[in-house]
Design a protein around this motif. Sequence first.
Motif, PDB file in Angstrom:
ATOM      1  N   LEU A  49       0.820  -1.215   0.000  1.00 60.65           N
ATOM      2  CA  LEU A  49       0.000   0.000   0.000  1.00 60.65           C
ATOM      3  C   LEU A  49       0.856   1.268   0.000  1.00 60.65           C
ATOM      4  CD1 LEU A  49      -2.691  -1.052   2.637  1.00 60.65           C
ATOM      5  CD2 LEU A  49      -2.898  -1.087   0.143  1.00 60.65           C
ATOM      6  N   GLY A  50       2.052   1.169  -0.523  1.00 59.19           N
ATOM      7  CA  GLY A  50       2.955   2.308  -0.528  1.00 59.19           C
ATOM      8  C   GLY A  50       2.581   3.336  -1.586  1.00 59.19           C
ATOM      9  N   ASN A  52       2.367   3.931  -4.689  1.00 60.38           N
ATOM     10  CA  ASN A  52       2.170   3.523  -6.076  1.00 60.38           C
ATOM     11  C   ASN A  52       0.879   4.149  -6.593  1.00 60.38           C
ATOM     12  OD1 ASN A  52       0.077   1.659  -5.008  1.00 60.38           O
ATOM     13  ND2 ASN A  52       1.882   0.605  -4.204  1.00 60.38           N
ATOM     14  N   TRP A  53       0.596   3.985  -7.859  1.00 58.95           N
ATOM     15  CA  TRP A  53      -0.516   4.730  -8.456  1.00 58.95           C
ATOM     16  C   TRP A  53      -1.863   4.364  -7.840  1.00 58.95           C
ATOM     17  CZ3 TRP A  53      -4.659   2.474 -10.839  1.00 58.95           C
ATOM     18  CH2 TRP A  53      -4.539   1.126 -11.214  1.00 58.95           C
ATOM     19  N   TYR A  54      -2.096   3.053  -7.575  1.00 54.54           N
ATOM     20  CA  TYR A  54      -3.403   2.674  -7.038  1.00 54.54           C
ATOM     21  C   TYR A  54      -3.569   3.128  -5.588  1.00 54.54           C
ATOM     22  CZ  TYR A  54      -0.511  -1.426  -5.820  1.00 54.54           C
ATOM     23  OH  TYR A  54       0.493  -2.248  -5.383  1.00 54.54           O
ATOM     24  N   ALA A  55      -2.465   3.142  -4.837  1.00 56.15           N
ATOM     25  CA  ALA A  55      -2.542   3.638  -3.457  1.00 56.15           C
ATOM     26  C   ALA A  55      -2.800   5.137  -3.443  1.00 56.15           C
ATOM     27  CB  ALA A  55      -1.262   3.304  -2.709  1.00 56.15           C
ATOM     28  N   LEU A  56      -2.164   5.856  -4.373  1.00 58.06           N
ATOM     29  CA  LEU A  56      -2.355   7.299  -4.445  1.00 58.06           C
ATOM     30  C   LEU A  56      -3.781   7.648  -4.852  1.00 58.06           C
ATOM     31  CD1 LEU A  56       0.996   8.409  -6.137  1.00 58.06           C
ATOM     32  CD2 LEU A  56       0.326   8.677  -3.747  1.00 58.06           C
ATOM     33  N   VAL A  57      -4.333   6.887  -5.814  1.00 54.74           N
ATOM     34  CA  VAL A  57      -5.729   7.110  -6.236  1.00 54.74           C
ATOM     35  C   VAL A  57      -6.680   6.833  -5.077  1.00 54.74           C
ATOM     36  CG1 VAL A  57      -7.583   6.265  -7.730  1.00 54.74           C
ATOM     37  CG2 VAL A  57      -5.312   6.674  -8.683  1.00 54.74           C
ATOM     38  N   ALA A  58      -6.433   5.716  -4.363  1.00 58.49           N
ATOM     39  CA  ALA A  58      -7.283   5.362  -3.222  1.00 58.49           C
ATOM     40  C   ALA A  58      -7.180   6.405  -2.115  1.00 58.49           C
ATOM     41  CB  ALA A  58      -6.887   3.988  -2.690  1.00 58.49           C
ATOM     42  N   THR A  59      -5.961   6.911  -1.879  1.00 57.32           N
ATOM     43  CA  THR A  59      -5.762   7.934  -0.849  1.00 57.32           C
ATOM     44  C   THR A  59      -6.497   9.216  -1.205  1.00 57.32           C
ATOM     45  OG1 THR A  59      -3.591   7.021  -0.284  1.00 57.32           O
ATOM     46  CG2 THR A  59      -4.033   9.283   0.405  1.00 57.32           C
ATOM     47  N   ALA A  60      -6.384   9.611  -2.493  1.00 57.48           N
ATOM     48  CA  ALA A  60      -7.076  10.824  -2.950  1.00 57.48           C
ATOM     49  C   ALA A  60      -8.587  10.664  -2.817  1.00 57.48           C
ATOM     50  CB  ALA A  60      -6.693  11.130  -4.390  1.00 57.48           C
ATOM     51  N   GLY A  61      -9.097   9.477  -3.190  1.00 55.01           N
ATOM     52  CA  GLY A  61     -10.537   9.221  -3.069  1.00 55.01           C
ATOM     53  C   GLY A  61     -10.993   9.232  -1.626  1.00 55.01           C
ATOM     54  N   LEU A  62     -10.200   8.624  -0.761  1.00 52.05           N
ATOM     55  CA  LEU A  62     -10.532   8.595   0.661  1.00 52.05           C
ATOM     56  C   LEU A  62     -10.508   9.996   1.255  1.00 52.05           C
ATOM     57  CD1 LEU A  62     -11.090   6.752   3.109  1.00 52.05           C
ATOM     58  CD2 LEU A  62      -8.617   6.666   3.473  1.00 52.05           C
ATOM     59  N   ALA A  63      -9.503  10.780   0.869  1.00 53.70           N
ATOM     60  CA  ALA A  63      -9.415  12.160   1.350  1.00 53.70           C
ATOM     61  C   ALA A  63     -10.624  12.963   0.893  1.00 53.70           C
ATOM     62  CB  ALA A  63      -8.128  12.814   0.840  1.00 53.70           C
ATOM     63  N   ASN A 126       4.945  10.229   7.731  1.00 53.89           N
ATOM     64  CA  ASN A 126       6.251   9.579   7.848  1.00 53.89           C
ATOM     65  C   ASN A 126       6.422   8.391   6.913  1.00 53.89           C
ATOM     66  OD1 ASN A 126       7.492  11.158   9.906  1.00 53.89           O
ATOM     67  ND2 ASN A 126       6.146  10.205  11.402  1.00 53.89           N
ATOM     68  N   MET A 127       5.335   7.933   6.276  1.00 51.96           N
ATOM     69  CA  MET A 127       5.420   6.746   5.441  1.00 51.96           C
ATOM     70  C   MET A 127       5.170   7.076   3.968  1.00 51.96           C
ATOM     71  SD  MET A 127       3.666   4.043   8.104  1.00 51.96           S
ATOM     72  CE  MET A 127       3.893   2.607   7.069  1.00 51.96           C
ATOM     73  N   MET A 128       3.925   7.270   3.581  1.00 57.35           N
ATOM     74  CA  MET A 128       3.640   7.515   2.172  1.00 57.35           C
ATOM     75  C   MET A 128       4.254   8.821   1.689  1.00 57.35           C
ATOM     76  SD  MET A 128       0.020   7.555   0.052  1.00 57.35           S
ATOM     77  CE  MET A 128      -0.261   5.800   0.233  1.00 57.35           C
ATOM     78  N   PHE A 129       4.179   9.867   2.519  1.00 59.64           N
ATOM     79  CA  PHE A 129       4.764  11.152   2.125  1.00 59.64           C
ATOM     80  C   PHE A 129       6.273  11.015   1.925  1.00 59.64           C
ATOM     81  CE2 PHE A 129       6.634  15.342   3.106  1.00 59.64           C
ATOM     82  CZ  PHE A 129       6.002  16.105   2.130  1.00 59.64           C
ATOM     83  N   ALA A 130       6.919  10.203   2.781  1.00 58.16           N
ATOM     84  CA  ALA A 130       8.358   9.985   2.649  1.00 58.16           C
ATOM     85  C   ALA A 130       8.692   9.349   1.305  1.00 58.16           C
ATOM     86  CB  ALA A 130       8.852   9.094   3.780  1.00 58.16           C
ATOM     87  N   GLU A 131       7.855   8.406   0.862  1.00 52.94           N
ATOM     88  CA  GLU A 131       8.075   7.772  -0.434  1.00 52.94           C
ATOM     89  C   GLU A 131       7.848   8.754  -1.576  1.00 52.94           C
ATOM     90  OE1 GLU A 131       7.069   3.562  -1.163  1.00 52.94           O
ATOM     91  OE2 GLU A 131       5.873   3.729   0.668  1.00 52.94           O
TER      92      GLU A 131
END
Length: 229
Positions: A49-50, A52-63, A126-131
């Motif tokens: 869940l780092g 990557n594109w699908y995690a970023l899309v899911a994060t944006a949708g969740l936000a 500290n995790m996804m933003f760091a990546e």
Amino acid sequence: MWLFNSSIGRKVVMSVTGIALILFLTFHMCMNLVALFSGDAYNMICEFLGANWYALVATAGLAGLAVLHIVYAFILTAQNRKARGENRYEVTARNSKVEWASQNMLVLGIIVVLGLLLHLFNFWYNMMFAELIHDPWFGGLYATDGYGYIEQTFSNPVFVVLYIVWLVALWFHLTHGFWSALQTLGWNGKTWFCRWKVIGIAYTTLLMLGFLVVVLWFAAKAWCCGACC
């Protein structure tokens, strides 16, 4: 569009986004419980869940869901206060049929939002933003070392207390929001109304206990390690 312009439409948006967020919390809780059994397995999930594109899309949708839910909560609260007018300043006895959570949803919502910001700082930042900024050691631990961040966070008693307060506020917020959302969506028959309340309380309690056991487990682990040193 009636979903955005009418009071009923706004409540529908609140209900749908609320249910979606509860489903996410269920996934998040199940994921957290993995950390109790295997740090490596938990970190494998974090890596998957780092950034990557699908995690970023899911994060944006969740936000987006979270922002919609929060914004509409404040709009409906302001709308209700305006509708009551000066009556809200009158001192009246508390209606025993009205839940405490229902009367204090704004306060609970503020605590929930503040807890969410703390959680985002401790983990997402500290995790996804760091990546995203290509700094794998941002914050002192490797970006996908979710297990390490859990240990680090809950070794601090202040964070343990703040998370417990947050989870209690979430419990009150969700026990009311669960059945209220279903009622708004039309599932409010006489038979099922009481059933949804019971189901909501049971489901929310199990959900929050799942989060709480992780907090207490790692807090106890840190305390035991500190006592042994």
